[in-house]
Design a protein around this motif. Structure first.
Motif, PDB file in Angstrom:
ATOM      1  N   ASP A 147       0.831  -1.203   0.000  1.00  0.00           N
ATOM      2  CA  ASP A 147       0.000   0.000   0.000  1.00  0.00           C
ATOM      3  C   ASP A 147       0.869   1.259   0.000  1.00  0.00           C
ATOM      4  O   ASP A 147       0.584   2.222  -0.718  1.00  0.00           O
ATOM      5  CB  ASP A 147      -0.921  -0.021   1.222  1.00  0.00           C
ATOM      6  N   THR A 192       1.168   4.274  -2.870  1.00  0.00           N
ATOM      7  CA  THR A 192       1.106   5.699  -2.543  1.00  0.00           C
ATOM      8  C   THR A 192       2.308   6.430  -3.134  1.00  0.00           C
ATOM      9  O   THR A 192       2.176   7.527  -3.696  1.00  0.00           O
ATOM     10  CB  THR A 192       1.070   5.902  -1.020  1.00  0.00           C
ATOM     11  N   ASN A 233       2.091   9.278  -6.073  1.00  0.00           N
ATOM     12  CA  ASN A 233       2.699  10.583  -5.854  1.00  0.00           C
ATOM     13  C   ASN A 233       3.678  10.912  -6.975  1.00  0.00           C
ATOM     14  O   ASN A 233       3.759  12.055  -7.439  1.00  0.00           O
ATOM     15  CB  ASN A 233       3.417  10.606  -4.502  1.00  0.00           C
TER      16      ASN A 233
END
Length: 215
Positions: A186, A190, A194
């Motif tokens: 996870d 992320t 980003n």
């Protein structure tokens, strides 16, 4: 004396260990000095040469990203103020905090030895905490330490190291390694999202800048 209230606050890079199940932070290691350089290598996961032509432009997964840095540690300031720990054992605690990143715990080693002594046929490999390399809020990377070396450069009269350089090699662990349901997977997603957002903020070029008018 002049005080510059608008001076930027310099952040530190570092390593954080978290429990992969609960997310509880187990240890935070902030680098004393940020390294001057951070080397990154991305090994592309393509189909490979000589494969099916229909697969030539396909990617099998995220690239294998590796990082290398040299971190300096110095006890000079602590020794000048007669810090008790630095005076007694120099940099041993700081070095040990980094070194145990690549060691299984002594209790787990002892437990496995006891299991082997009573005839346990299969002993599960030891799982370490999830290691995160943090280099600003834009780079929070789940990693595995792959290389670790220490050069101790100065010592006190008791031969405790008081200046050292630690070289770290790290491999980013992705969803290919951990899966999407793992906390580290996870965090990797992320990081990737980003990166995509940052890429969207990069201004595109023009064909004229390349000396052509069309393709």
């Amino acid at each position: 004396m002049n005080t510059f209230h608008n001076s930027p606050k310099f952040l530190k890079g570092g390593i954080v260990l978290i429990d992969p199940e609960s997310g509880v932070v187990r240890r935070i290691i902030a680098l004393q000095y940020n390294p001057d350089t951070l080397s990154r290598t991305l090994q592309v996961k393509g189909i490979g040469e000589g494969g099916d032509r229909s697969q030539a432009l396909r990617l099998k997964g995220p690239p294998v990203e590796t990082l290398k840095l040299d971190a300096e540690i110095d006890a000079t300031d602590q020794l000048e103020i007669a810090d008790g720990t630095a005076t007694e054992v120099g940099l041993h605690p700081q070095l040990a905090a980094l070194e145990i990143l690549v060691y299984p715990t002594s209790s787990r080693l002892q437990s496995n030895n006891s299991l082997a002594a009573v005839g346990t046929l299969e002993i599960a490999p030891m799982e370490s905490p999830l290691t995160l390399f943090i280099w600003s809020k834009n780079r929070i990377l789940p990693v595995r330490i792959t290389d670790f070396s220490v050069t101790e450069e100065a010592f006190d009269p008791a031969l405790n190291p008081i200046r050292a350089k630690v070289s770290l090699g790290m491999r980013v662990v992705s969803v290919d390694d951990l899966g999407f349901s793992h906390r580290g997977g996870d965090l990797f997603m992320t990081y990737l999202r980003n990166k995509e957002q940052l890429a969207s903020r990069s201004k595109g070029g023009a064909l004229s800048a390349l000396g052509i008018t069309g393709i």
